[in-house]
Design a protein around this motif. Structure first.
Motif, short mmCIF file in Angstrom:
data_model
loop_
_atom_site.label_atom_id
_atom_site.label_comp_id
_atom_site.label_asym_id
_atom_site.label_seq_id
_atom_site.Cartn_x
_atom_site.Cartn_y
_atom_site.Cartn_z
N THR A 184 -10.77 19.89 6.03
CA THR A 184 -9.60 20.67 6.37
C THR A 184 -8.54 19.46 7.30
O THR A 184 -9.07 18.58 7.71
CB THR A 184 -9.85 21.74 7.28
N ARG A 188 -2.35 14.66 2.49
CA ARG A 188 -1.72 15.43 1.20
C ARG A 188 -1.09 14.40 0.41
O ARG A 188 0.00 14.91 -0.39
CB ARG A 188 -0.69 16.91 1.57
N GLY A 208 -8.08 20.97 -4.92
CA GLY A 208 -7.26 21.13 -3.71
C GLY A 208 -6.48 19.98 -3.41
O GLY A 208 -5.81 19.83 -2.40
N GLY A 210 -3.81 17.21 -2.50
CA GLY A 210 -2.59 17.49 -2.25
C GLY A 210 -2.17 18.75 -1.56
O GLY A 210 -1.08 18.88 -0.99
N GLU A 211 -3.19 19.57 -1.02
CA GLU A 211 -3.28 20.39 -0.29
C GLU A 211 -3.93 20.27 0.93
O GLU A 211 -4.59 19.32 1.25
CB GLU A 211 -3.56 21.94 -0.90
N GLY A 212 -3.86 21.13 2.27
CA GLY A 212 -4.43 20.76 3.38
C GLY A 212 -6.10 20.82 3.33
O GLY A 212 -6.78 20.47 4.20
N ILE A 214 -9.23 20.46 1.12
CA ILE A 214 -9.97 20.03 -0.23
C ILE A 214 -11.27 20.28 -0.37
O ILE A 214 -11.89 20.14 0.87
CB ILE A 214 -9.88 18.37 -0.31
#
Ligand code: UD1
Length: 417
Positions: A184, A188, A208, A210-212, A214
């Motif tokens: 977390t 990104r 995930g 590119g998101e907060g 992974i």
């Protein structure tokens, strides 16, 4: 030591194809260490940092060769788990080999990485995360010894800051760990997404990117694949700055617009017309740029710290006052003293730089002290009247491929000596 002679004060014109992103190519080269068989990395820029990464791979026993824009890596014969200090010092990005070596060999021995001096660049977040994955870490006399004799195991990791390098090291190490890792507050950046695409093609299970958050399901092994590195968004920002500083209309080819949203909006607010279509970007600056809206460097998708210096050069010629706040690195205003020599009006206090735009800059002898600062001096010298001499071009060459040739193709009067 190499120098540029830049005869400035002229408009540029034409179109330029973007090189592959340095910050993607480096972790992908490290990731190839974990793959069986051959990896072919297309659009891999010719840079001294890429050569440094190739030299680390060769030292470890891999075969690395270039064919045109591709670098071909085969790591089946890896025979070492240490990286000597001389290779580590060549670039900051070398720390990325920690996660890759640990994953590949269960052991990694290296010294602290070198690279541009942007203030303290600790690797505490990397080491803490690798410990959570089960690595035993000893640090003595500047040597880091990491081992995982029984392999690494998935874990829940929360980064206190979305560090790009730590996120990459965790992804590399967790890709072949036993079980699932949940990361977390991950960085990104598009280069992280590119690394994950390479790894997923090679057989990893990473979700995930590119998101907060992974999630990485560890797999037993990875195999070499073909991959094309994304275009370099910082080189794009540099050329946009050169266009804005010299009042020149330019077309950039091979642009991914979404990677540049924060930079595009600054130039639009300062009066540039920008149109992106089918990977091409047209930038048409006004006769004289307006002041820039306040620029605060942030982790992606915020404004990139790597583009701070080059935009500042353009702001030096804007109408009115532009304010920069550098939030990522402590020592990232080393270009300012040199911009003053070119006639800029800039005041720095701690994280804040206040730039009062001038109508003109004038040629001077200046010295680059870091990669993006070097690019900023080139941008300013292109706009400054007369012949500037920029030393320290070896910094520029860590991240810009044949930059003097690219600028010359746009009509700039630049000579490398
Ligand atoms: C990468 C990029 C670099 C870019 C930077 C920020 C590469 C090869 N380099 O560098 O071009 O400027 O991201 O976008 O991709 N930090 C800690 N402890 C750690 C790690 C980082 O305190 O363990 C701090 C750093 O000192 C810095 C901040 O976090 O203040 C950001 O660093 P990080 O995102 O890790 O940058 P790099 O991966 O070194």
């Amino acid at each position: 030591m190499s120098k540029y002679l830049v005869n400035g004060g002229f408009r540029l014109c034409g179109s330029a194809e973007l090189q592959g992103a340095k910050n993607s190519a480096l972790p992908i080269l490290a990731a190839s260490l974990m793959c069986g068989g051959e990896s072919v990395i297309f659009n891999c820029p010719r840079l001294s940092d890429v050569s440094a990464a190739a030299n680390i791979l060769r030292y470890l026993g891999c075969s690395v060769r270039r064919e045109g824009d591709a670098v071909l890596v085969n790591c089946d014969a890896v025979c070492r788990e240490d990286i000597p200090d001389s290779l580590m010092r060549e670039m900051r990005g070398s720390v990325i080999f920690l996660g890759a070596l640990l994953s590949r060999n269960g052991r990694a021995v290296m010294t602290f990485p070198g690279g541009c001096d942007l203030g303290p660049r600790p690797i505490d977040l990397h080491l803490k995360a690798l410990k959570s994955l089960g690595a035993q870490i000893k640090e003595r006399y500047g040597v880091i010894e990491c081992s995982a004799p029984n392999g690494l195991s998935g874990a829940k990791i929360a980064l206190s800051f979305p560090s790009v390098g730590a996120t990459e090291n965790i992804i590399l190490a967790a890709s072949t760990a036993k079980g699932t890792t949940t990361l977390t507050n991950a960085a990104r950046e598009p280069e992280i997404v590119d690394l994950c695409e390479f790894l997923n093609k090679a057989g990893a299970k990473i979700y995930g990117a590119g998101e907060g958050v992974i999630v990485i399901d560890g797999v037993k092994s990875l195999s070499g694949v073909n991959h094309t590195v994304i275009p370099d968004r910082i080189v794009a920002a540099t050329l946009m700055s050169a266009a804005a500083a010299t009042g020149s209309q330019l077309v950039l080819e091979g642009v991914i617009q979404s990677h540049l949203n924060a930079v595009i909006s600054v130039f639009e607010e300062s009066g540039c017309y920008i149109k992106c279509e089918m990977g091409k970007m047209l930038i048409k600056p006004p006769e004289r740029l307006s002041a820039m809206p306040m620029i605060r460097t942030m982790p992606y998708p915020g404004f990139p710290t790597d583009a701070q210096a080059v935009l500042m050069s353009a702001a030096c010629l804007g109408k009115g006052t532009s304010v920069f706040v550098e939030n990522i690195f402590e020592n990232r205003y080393k270009h300012v003293g040199e911009l003053l020599r070119l006639g800029a009006d800039i005041r720095v206090e701690n994280k804040v730089a206040v730039v009062n735009g001038r109508e003109k800059l004038y040629a001077a002898e200046v010295e680059a002290r870091d990669l993006r600062g070097a690019a900023a001096l080139v941008v300013a010298a292109l706009a400054a009247e007369g012949e500037s001499e920029i030393s320290g071009i070896e910094y520029l060459e860590r991240g810009y491929e044949d930059f003097e040739l690219l600028l010359s193709s746009l009509g700039a009067k630049v000579k490398r000596i």
